[in-house]
Design an enzyme around this catalytic site. Structure first.
Site, PDB file in Angstrom:
ATOM      1  CG  HIS A  73     -48.491   8.281 -50.976  1.00  0.00           C
ATOM      2  ND1 HIS A  73     -48.861   7.007 -51.322  1.00  0.00           N
ATOM      3  CD2 HIS A  73     -48.098   8.882 -52.147  1.00  0.00           C
ATOM      4  CE1 HIS A  73     -48.704   6.846 -52.633  1.00  0.00           C
ATOM      5  NE2 HIS A  73     -48.239   7.979 -53.156  1.00  0.00           N
ATOM      6  CG  HIS A  76     -56.030   2.281 -49.997  1.00  0.00           C
ATOM      7  ND1 HIS A  76     -56.478   2.684 -51.227  1.00  0.00           N
ATOM      8  CD2 HIS A  76     -54.689   2.135 -50.102  1.00  0.00           C
ATOM      9  CE1 HIS A  76     -55.450   2.773 -52.037  1.00  0.00           C
ATOM     10  NE2 HIS A  76     -54.351   2.457 -51.400  1.00  0.00           N
ATOM     11  CG  ASP A  98     -47.731   1.348 -46.427  1.00  0.00           C
ATOM     12  OD1 ASP A  98     -46.870   0.860 -47.181  1.00  0.00           O
ATOM     13  OD2 ASP A  98     -48.271   2.450 -46.634  1.00  0.00           O
TER      14      ASP A  98
HETATM   15  N1  CMC Z   1     -57.303   4.498 -38.421  1.00  0.00           N
HETATM   16  C1  CMC Z   1     -58.467   4.903 -37.869  1.00  0.00           C
HETATM   17  N2  CMC Z   1     -59.444   5.517 -38.577  1.00  0.00           N
HETATM   18  C2  CMC Z   1     -59.234   5.720 -39.874  1.00  0.00           C
HETATM   19  C3  CMC Z   1     -58.056   5.312 -40.519  1.00  0.00           C
HETATM   20  C4  CMC Z   1     -57.061   4.673 -39.732  1.00  0.00           C
HETATM   21  N3  CMC Z   1     -55.913   4.272 -40.269  1.00  0.00           N
HETATM   22  N4  CMC Z   1     -58.119   5.632 -41.823  1.00  0.00           N
HETATM   23  C5  CMC Z   1     -59.302   6.233 -42.014  1.00  0.00           C
HETATM   24  N5  CMC Z   1     -59.980   6.290 -40.838  1.00  0.00           N
HETATM   25  C6  CMC Z   1     -61.304   6.859 -40.627  1.00  0.00           C
HETATM   26  C7  CMC Z   1     -61.247   8.378 -40.553  1.00  0.00           C
HETATM   27  O1  CMC Z   1     -61.002   8.829 -39.259  1.00  0.00           O
HETATM   28  C8  CMC Z   1     -62.596   8.746 -41.082  1.00  0.00           C
HETATM   29  O2  CMC Z   1     -63.520   8.561 -40.041  1.00  0.00           O
HETATM   30  P1  CMC Z   1     -64.734   9.599 -39.831  1.00  0.00           P
HETATM   31  O3  CMC Z   1     -65.517   9.539 -41.114  1.00  0.00           O
HETATM   32  O4  CMC Z   1     -65.441   9.070 -38.645  1.00  0.00           O
HETATM   33  O5  CMC Z   1     -64.077  10.932 -39.622  1.00  0.00           O
HETATM   34  C9  CMC Z   1     -62.905   7.681 -42.126  1.00  0.00           C
HETATM   35  O6  CMC Z   1     -62.087   6.563 -41.788  1.00  0.00           O
HETATM   36  C10 CMC Z   1     -62.543   8.112 -43.548  1.00  0.00           C
HETATM   37  O7  CMC Z   1     -61.222   8.643 -43.515  1.00  0.00           O
HETATM   38  P2  CMC Z   1     -60.659   9.647 -44.622  1.00  0.00           P
HETATM   39  O8  CMC Z   1     -59.482  10.350 -44.056  1.00  0.00           O
HETATM   40  O9  CMC Z   1     -61.775  10.474 -45.168  1.00  0.00           O
HETATM   41  O10 CMC Z   1     -60.252   8.638 -45.752  1.00  0.00           O
HETATM   42  P3  CMC Z   1     -59.187   8.919 -46.852  1.00  0.00           P
HETATM   43  O11 CMC Z   1     -59.666   8.231 -48.052  1.00  0.00           O
HETATM   44  O12 CMC Z   1     -58.854  10.358 -47.015  1.00  0.00           O
HETATM   45  O13 CMC Z   1     -57.941   8.232 -46.174  1.00  0.00           O
HETATM   46  C11 CMC Z   1     -55.859   7.273 -45.823  1.00  0.00           C
HETATM   47  C12 CMC Z   1     -57.104   7.310 -46.708  1.00  0.00           C
HETATM   48  C13 CMC Z   1     -54.924   6.230 -46.366  1.00  0.00           C
HETATM   49  C14 CMC Z   1     -55.199   8.665 -45.873  1.00  0.00           C
HETATM   50  C15 CMC Z   1     -56.290   6.964 -44.366  1.00  0.00           C
HETATM   51  O14 CMC Z   1     -56.949   5.718 -44.320  1.00  0.00           O
HETATM   52  C16 CMC Z   1     -55.112   6.962 -43.409  1.00  0.00           C
HETATM   53  O15 CMC Z   1     -54.727   8.025 -42.920  1.00  0.00           O
HETATM   54  N6  CMC Z   1     -54.539   5.753 -43.092  1.00  0.00           N
HETATM   55  C17 CMC Z   1     -53.374   5.666 -42.235  1.00  0.00           C
HETATM   56  C18 CMC Z   1     -52.122   5.931 -43.048  1.00  0.00           C
HETATM   57  C19 CMC Z   1     -51.833   4.807 -44.016  1.00  0.00           C
HETATM   58  O16 CMC Z   1     -51.861   3.631 -43.667  1.00  0.00           O
HETATM   59  N7  CMC Z   1     -51.497   5.184 -45.254  1.00  0.00           N
HETATM   60  C20 CMC Z   1     -51.089   4.222 -46.272  1.00  0.00           C
HETATM   61  C21 CMC Z   1     -52.039   4.151 -47.411  1.00  0.00           C
HETATM   62  S1  CMC Z   1     -51.759   2.715 -48.458  1.00  0.00           S
HETATM   63  C22 CMC Z   1     -50.238   2.969 -49.202  1.00  0.00           C
HETATM   64  C23 CMC Z   1     -50.282   4.016 -50.237  1.00  0.00           C
HETATM   65  O17 CMC Z   1     -50.989   3.869 -51.228  1.00  0.00           O
HETATM   66  O18 CMC Z   1     -49.547   4.991 -50.072  1.00  0.00           O
END
Ligand code: CMC
Length: 381
Positions: A223, A263, A318
């Site tokens: 987050h 996201h 971010d």
């Molecule tokens: N780098 C590489 N791959 C990614 C990333 C990333 N930053 N984010 C998601 N993916 C891939 C993930 O590996 C998955 O791939 P697969 O289906 O092949 O396993 C796919 O995308 C879907 O990921 P998810 O974890 O199911 O998606 P989510 O909706 O749970 O994740 C997130 C959202 C923000 C937790 C994730 O994108 C992440 O960990 N990003 C990096 C941390 C980040 O930048 N967070 C800030 C979010 S914005 C500010 C806020 O609102 O707090």
């Protein structure tokens, strides 16, 4: 009652809200119908707070009165500053220090024992919002071996924070840049920290509890913690003279996520990232220092070429905020606390709104444990 399980509550509607709307398909964010782009460029953080808390943009007179009331609440009790000193001495992390100090603030608020109406919630919220920057700036100063700087009620919310942090009144560009960053982070639908504050608010606990819980939720790397992670990557790249694209390739080969990308709601580039990228470009143009801009652009271009952005893993807020804060001279581990300083306004607005038509938030889990287990007394196990 449905038994469908939605992991992470993805896509589940749990409330109605007039506050903010995120259209993840087209990359649009509005606060009460106003486009974030218009607010970021045209409204101060105080105006945005008024909009979120009171439902409409203020007139000039309403804004003056509101900003003065907010500024009048900036001072914190000496005991809070002493606690902040103790936390800094113990080497506490800034988000954890903010969480502890925010919780402590309630001891000095006569109204803090649970709000029984929306107005009381907003009065407490005003005190919390006004005092968080004071606590944060004091923590940073003490950590650097400096004395805290008392708030200046004549400065804006953004300008006063930078003043308390550095001891010098900020120039207009720094104040405006920081104010814009606060506006961009003020609200964002039912993100994890806002939902945390709402869950706490739904028990009719006081707002201090809700904001303290929100800070805890925001501190995680999935987050609010990602802005710090992005900047740490950029510093690591810089220190090792590594090509930023090579860093990303290595991270992907090792199965690591790229901070600042992806996201839960946005499937395209986050509109806040677009605004901050433009701001970073302006700052780089005027300072001539394009390092962070070059690195972030290279990473974004590479991941776009790799098809990641098209798959919906696009830059989020971010990815650019850290570079902007760095240009203001703000230390890396203060980035997430600054996010909290802004988002507190959103948490308070959501708690006040939800409590108007409150229903205790209490979901269920599908039980997957054993159906029946025979109890064995401890001395027979
Ligand atoms: N780098 C590489 N791959 C990614 C990333 C990333 N930053 N984010 C998601 N993916 C891939 C993930 O590996 C998955 O791939 P697969 O289906 O092949 O396993 C796919 O995308 C879907 O990921 P998810 O974890 O199911 O998606 P989510 O909706 O749970 O994740 C997130 C959202 C923000 C937790 C994730 O994108 C992440 O960990 N990003 C990096 C941390 C980040 O930048 N967070 C800030 C979010 S914005 C500010 C806020 O609102 O707090």
């Amino acid at each position: 009652m449905t038994d469908e399980l939605k992991r992470g509550l993805e896509g589940v509607l749990v409330a109605e809200s007039d506050l903010s709307y995120v259209d993840g398909e087209v990359g649009k964010l509005v606060y009460r119908g106003y486009d974030i782009e218009d607010l970021a460029r045209g409204a101060s953080y105080e105006e945005v707070l008024y909009l979120l808390w009171h439902g409409s943009l203020p007139t000039a007179a309403e804004l003056d009165a509101f900003a003065a009331d907010l500024a009048a609440e900036r001072e914190v009790d000496d005991d809070v500053i002493e606690t902040v000193r103790a936390l800094a001495d113990a080497g506490e992390r800034p988000m954890a220090a903010l969480r502890t100090a925010t919780s402590m603030l309630s001891a000095y608020d006569d109204e803090a024992d649970g709000a029984d109406d929306g107005e009381a919630t907003l009065r407490q919220g005003r005190r919390i919002t006004a005092k968080i920057p004071t606590v944060l700036a004091a923590f940073e100063r003490v950590r650097q071996g400096e004395e805290p700087v008392a708030p200046d009620p004549d400065l804006s919310h953004a300008g006063n924070f930078l003043y308390m942090l550095t001891g010098t009144e900020p120039d207009a560009v720094s104040e405006e840049t920081f104010d814009m960053a606060l506006t961009l982070h003020a609200d964002h639908g039912l993100n994890a920290s806002t939902f945390t504050a709402m869950v706490i608010g739904s028990t009719m606990a006081d707002v201090y509890s809700g904001v303290t819980g929100g800070i805890g939720a925001l501190s995680g790397p999935l987050h609010g913690g990602a802005n710090q992670d992005v900047m740490e990557v950029l510093h690591e790249v810089d220190a090792s003279s590594k090509d930023p694209v090579q860093w990303v390739k290595d991270a992907r080969d090792e199965g690591r996520r790229i901070p600042g990308f992806g996201h839960r709601v946005y499937k395209v580039k986050d509109p806040r990232a677009n605004i901050l990228e433009e701001k970073l470009r302006d700052l780089a143009d005027s300072s001539g220092d394009t390092k962070w801009l070059d690195y972030t652009t290279a990473i974004e271009e590479y991941l776009t070429d790799q098809g990641l952005v098209e798959k919906g893993i696009a830059p989020n807020v971010d990815f650019y905020s850290g570079s902007v804060y760095d240009s203001l001279g703000i230390p890396v581990d203060m980035y997430t606390p600054i996010f909290a300083m802004s988002r507190a306004g959103g948490w308070i607005a959501h708690v006040a709104e939800y409590q108007e038509d409150n229903r205790l938030i209490r979901p269920r889990a599908r039980y997957t444990g054993p159906e029946e287990a025979e109890f064995v007394p401890i001395d027979e196990r």
